[in-house]
Design a protein around this motif. Structure first.
Motif, short mmCIF file in Angstrom:
data_model
loop_
_atom_site.label_atom_id
_atom_site.label_comp_id
_atom_site.label_asym_id
_atom_site.label_seq_id
_atom_site.Cartn_x
_atom_site.Cartn_y
_atom_site.Cartn_z
N ARG A 1 25.96 52.36 2.87
CA ARG A 1 25.64 51.52 1.73
C ARG A 1 24.35 51.95 1.05
NH1 ARG A 1 26.39 45.91 4.04
NH2 ARG A 1 28.64 45.59 4.08
N GLY B 1 33.34 37.25 2.98
CA GLY B 1 33.34 37.88 4.31
C GLY B 1 34.37 38.98 4.47
N LYS B 2 34.97 39.42 3.38
CA LYS B 2 36.03 40.43 3.46
C LYS B 2 35.51 41.76 4.03
CE LYS B 2 36.75 40.41 -1.00
NZ LYS B 2 35.76 39.48 -1.54
N SER B 3 34.42 42.23 3.45
CA SER B 3 33.90 43.52 3.91
C SER B 3 33.44 43.44 5.36
CB SER B 3 32.73 43.96 3.03
OG SER B 3 33.18 44.22 1.73
N1 LIG Z 1 24.13 43.23 6.87
C1 LIG Z 1 24.09 41.97 6.47
N2 LIG Z 1 22.99 41.24 6.68
C2 LIG Z 1 22.94 39.94 6.30
N3 LIG Z 1 23.94 39.32 5.69
C3 LIG Z 1 25.05 39.97 5.44
C4 LIG Z 1 25.20 41.34 5.81
N4 LIG Z 1 26.44 41.77 5.45
C5 LIG Z 1 27.02 40.70 4.87
N5 LIG Z 1 26.21 39.63 4.87
C6 LIG Z 1 26.52 38.32 4.35
O1 LIG Z 1 27.82 37.96 4.80
C7 LIG Z 1 28.53 37.35 3.77
C8 LIG Z 1 29.81 38.09 3.53
O2 LIG Z 1 29.55 39.34 2.97
P1 LIG Z 1 30.68 40.39 2.64
O3 LIG Z 1 31.53 40.52 3.84
O4 LIG Z 1 30.05 41.60 2.12
O5 LIG Z 1 31.49 39.66 1.47
P2 LIG Z 1 32.63 40.24 0.52
O6 LIG Z 1 32.90 41.63 0.93
O7 LIG Z 1 33.76 39.31 0.73
O8 LIG Z 1 32.11 40.16 -0.85
C9 LIG Z 1 27.62 37.34 2.56
O9 LIG Z 1 27.06 36.04 2.46
C10 LIG Z 1 26.57 38.34 2.84
O10 LIG Z 1 25.36 37.92 2.29
#
Ligand SMILES: Nc1ncnc2c1ncn2[C@@H]1O[C@H](COP(=O)(O)OP(=O)(O)O)[C@@H](O)[C@H]1O
Ligand SMILES: [Mg+2]
Lengths: 234, 406
Positions: B404, A46-48
């Motif tokens: 993205r 969930g970092k991003s």
């Molecule tokens: N736009 C989105 N739609 C659906 N699921 C998302 C989306 N963005 C992130 N996720 C989900 O949220 C979770 C955290 O994602 P993300 O924050 O990108 O992780 P990290 O950056 O730590 O690798 C993941 O399980 C991802 O699948």
């Protein structure tokens, strides 16, 4: 020292094919001015998602977020754009420079959307920012004429140019080799020493040693939040 | 706003070839609108000019009736104009200043070893005034010549040039028209080519009686030409003549369909011809307009592709603070620049093609400022109209998803 960021019980859900994915399940922390925070965690923790909300690129589903004392939740899309323009510097993993465009024009980009600066001011501010990242000799190089490390420096200069209250970096060293990564890290430390507040997201535990504070995420919650006693300086 | 234009120009500069190809649609559209309108306007002007050359108060009476459809017209209806009609008209009409019977015969003119195909107009001395001819040397044949069906004629300059190749004085010489010898008593002043490209000097006029009796062996008239006192009185004159002819021909209704003659004023003819050229202009302009729309769709297509292609760039711009409306305006400005620049090039090109046509074709060309302004406005509107949808799409993108996008 003022609070730059304050979040309370921050949640973010995504609807994927009828199912709700809970990316953030209630995050609480504040970041003071002058901190250098690393946010760590495995891929998918969930970092991003968190950083995008902090950067006003995304909005939380629940909870509160105050940036520099302003409640972001009840802002319109356009108001958030203005906020990004004036208060936030964002650095991406994949540089995201404009193609076929010189460093200086790339760095000027945020200022193009701020009517309070004229052409000459923009130029001066961009040159200053590029000097800060050590690219004073690459002002008119185009993005495809530079190395990955140099491109990322341009991106950092672009994040600096509007004198933001906080710089947010999402895996800013993720595309770079180890040596270049540490050079970029050293740059962040230098900026920090000059007073910038920085949030640096990474999944590389080594990098966490160089910050003043480390927050660890796992499955959308904070599992560790500690200040670095033995901080390493490059 | 200045920023926006420089942003848009830069984005366009990164894709010059594509930008130019997109413009090409607009260039072709605009230039064809301009050329078509120039041709249309030109032909209208040439019609007008021709009318005044021929005399705008000229009235022509022909036998028969076009309005009846011309299917079952017997020979007698084509011979309905008699000398008596001419005499009555000449005596009774108050609104005409000149009137002449006309009979026509085509054939070969021969003088010595030279010959020249030409048509000889049989008429009276009023014909000169009606057709706005003047005598250059010699004189017009006289009423006495008409009475006696004298074998005399007056010729145009072209006829002189063709028959008297060694520069002889044509006055007093006798040329042959078929088997009839005609003595030249006068030469007409040169009028040159008319606006339709016809040589007005290629003519021979002779007493109508001569043509009637000696050449055609007929007693009726092929037509009657007259001149109203002034252009404004043409309608009155036409009315008056209609009344007299109906009386003479014992036609008791007011229904023009039943008339066995037809009166046309030059005015009327001009209106008819210019309305025909108007229709042509409209049709041509429609075709040209369609190509402009196709050009506009080209812009839309390219802007649409470019939004998709530049999704990442849009995301980046948004992440550094571009608002939806900044993105919208950027794309709108891009499409307006394409269409307006294309429009300007199209105008230049259209003017060039029109001038080229004016020089190298016999068509009359008239470029109107109006057509330039119109096509320029249409271009800008096309740019806004077809740029709007892709621009709107770009402005609605979500910054994270956009950045993205791969
Ligand atoms: N736009 C989105 N739609 C659906 N699921 C998302 C989306 N963005 C992130 N996720 C989900 O949220 C979770 C955290 O994602 P993300 O924050 O990108 O992780 P990290 O950056 O730590 O690798 C993941 O399980 C991802 O699948
Ligand atoms: Mg991530």
């Amino acid at each position: 020292m003022g609070k730059i960021i304050e979040i309370r019980d921050l949640k973010r859900f995504f609807l994927v094919g009828g199912e709700t994915v809970q990316a953030l399940k209630g995050i609480n922390f504040s970041i003071e001015q002058g901190e250098f925070v690393t946010i760590m965690g495995k891929s998918g923790s969930g970092k991003s998602t968190l950083l995008n909300i902090l950067g006003c690129l995304d909005v939380q589903s629940e909870g509160d977020y105050f940036l520099d004392g302003v409640d972001v939740r009840c802002m319109s899309k356009d108001e958030r754009a203005v906020l990004r323009n004036k208060k936030i510097g964002f650095v991406f993993q994949s540089y995201n420079l404009l193609a076929k465009t010189t460093s200086i024009e790339n760095v000027e980009l945020p200022l193009m959307y701020n009517s309070s600066y004229n052409k000459i001011q923009r130029r001066q501010m961009a040159i200053k920012a590029l000097e800060m990242v050590g690219l004073q000799n690459r002002l008119y190089h185009k993005s495809n004429q530079m190395s990955g490390g140099q491109q990322q420096r341009v991106a950092i200069a672009r994040a600096l140019v509007n004198n933001p209250v906080i710089i947010l970096a999402d895996e800013a060293t993720g595309n770079l080799d180890t040596k270049t990564s540490f050079e970029i890290l050293a740059l962040f430390q230098e900026l920090h020493s000059k007073g910038s507040t920085i949030v640096f997201v990474t999944h590389n535990p080594e990098i966490a040693d160089y910050s003043t504070r480390n927050i660890v995420l796992q499955d959308g919650i904070v599992i560790e939040d500690s200040y670095n006693k033995n901080r390493k300086i490059i | 706003m200045g920023n926006l234009i420089s942003i848009a120009l830069k984005a366009l500069g990164n894709n010059k070839m594509r930008c130019f190809l997109t413009m090409l649609g607009i260039i072709i559209g605009v230039s064809s609108v301009i050329v078509m309108l120039a041709i249309g306007q030109g032909s209208k002007e040439s019609i007008k000019e021709q009318v005044s050359e021929m005399g705008s108060n000229m009235i022509m009476i022909h036998p028969g009736n076009m309005k009846r459809g011309g299917v079952a017209q017997d020979a007698s209806s084509m011979q309905s104009l008699k000398l008596k009609d001419y005499e009555n008209l000449k005596e009774e009409c108050e609104y005409i200043s000149a009137i002449s019977p006309v009979v026509n015969s085509s054939g070969q003119l021969i003088y010595g070893a030279n010959n020249h195909p030409c048509s000889v107009n049989g008429c009276n001395e009023d014909y000169l005034e009606i057709r706005k001819y003047k005598i250059n040397s010699g004189e017009m044949f006289t009423q006495e010549d008409i009475r006696t069906a004298a074998k005399v004629c007056v010729v145009g300059k072209t006829v002189v040039d063709k028959l008297f190749t060694d520069g002889e004085d044509p006055l007093g010489r006798t040329i042959r028209f078929g088997s009839i010898p005609l003595t030249i008593v006068g030469v007409l002043e040169s009028k040159g080519y008319n606006s339709m490209g016809q040589d007005q000097d290629d003519c021979v006029i002779a007493p109508y009686t001569t043509i009637q009796k000696r050449v055609l062996a007929i007693t009726h008239l092929q037509s009657i030409f007259a001149s109203a006192i002034s252009e404004e009185l043409t309608d009155k004159a036409t009315e008056e003549m209609t009344k007299i002819l109906r009386r003479n021909h014992r036609i008791e209704t007011d229904d023009t369909d039943l008339d066995d003659f037809e009166i046309r004023s030059q005015e009327e003819l001009a209106t008819m011809m210019s309305s025909m050229s108007d229709i042509m202009t409209i049709l041509l302009s429609c075709v040209a307009g369609i190509s402009l729309i196709v050009g506009g769709i080209g812009i839309m297509n390219i802007m649409y592709v470019s939004v998709t292609e530049r999704t990442k760039e849009i995301g980046l711009r948004m992440s550094v603070g571009a608002r939806g409306k900044d993105i919208l305006l950027q794309f709108l400005v891009e499409s307006i620049i394409i269409s307006v620049a294309g429009g300007i090039l199209g105008i230049v090109f259209g003017i060039a093609v029109s001038s080229f046509l004016a020089i190298f074709s016999t068509w009359r060309i008239s470029i109107s400022v109006f057509s330039i302004i119109i096509s320029f406005l249409v271009c800008s509107i096309v740019g806004i109209f077809f740029g709007w949808y892709p621009a709107k799409k770009a402005s609605r993108l979500n910054p994270i998803e956009a950045i993205r996008y791969e």
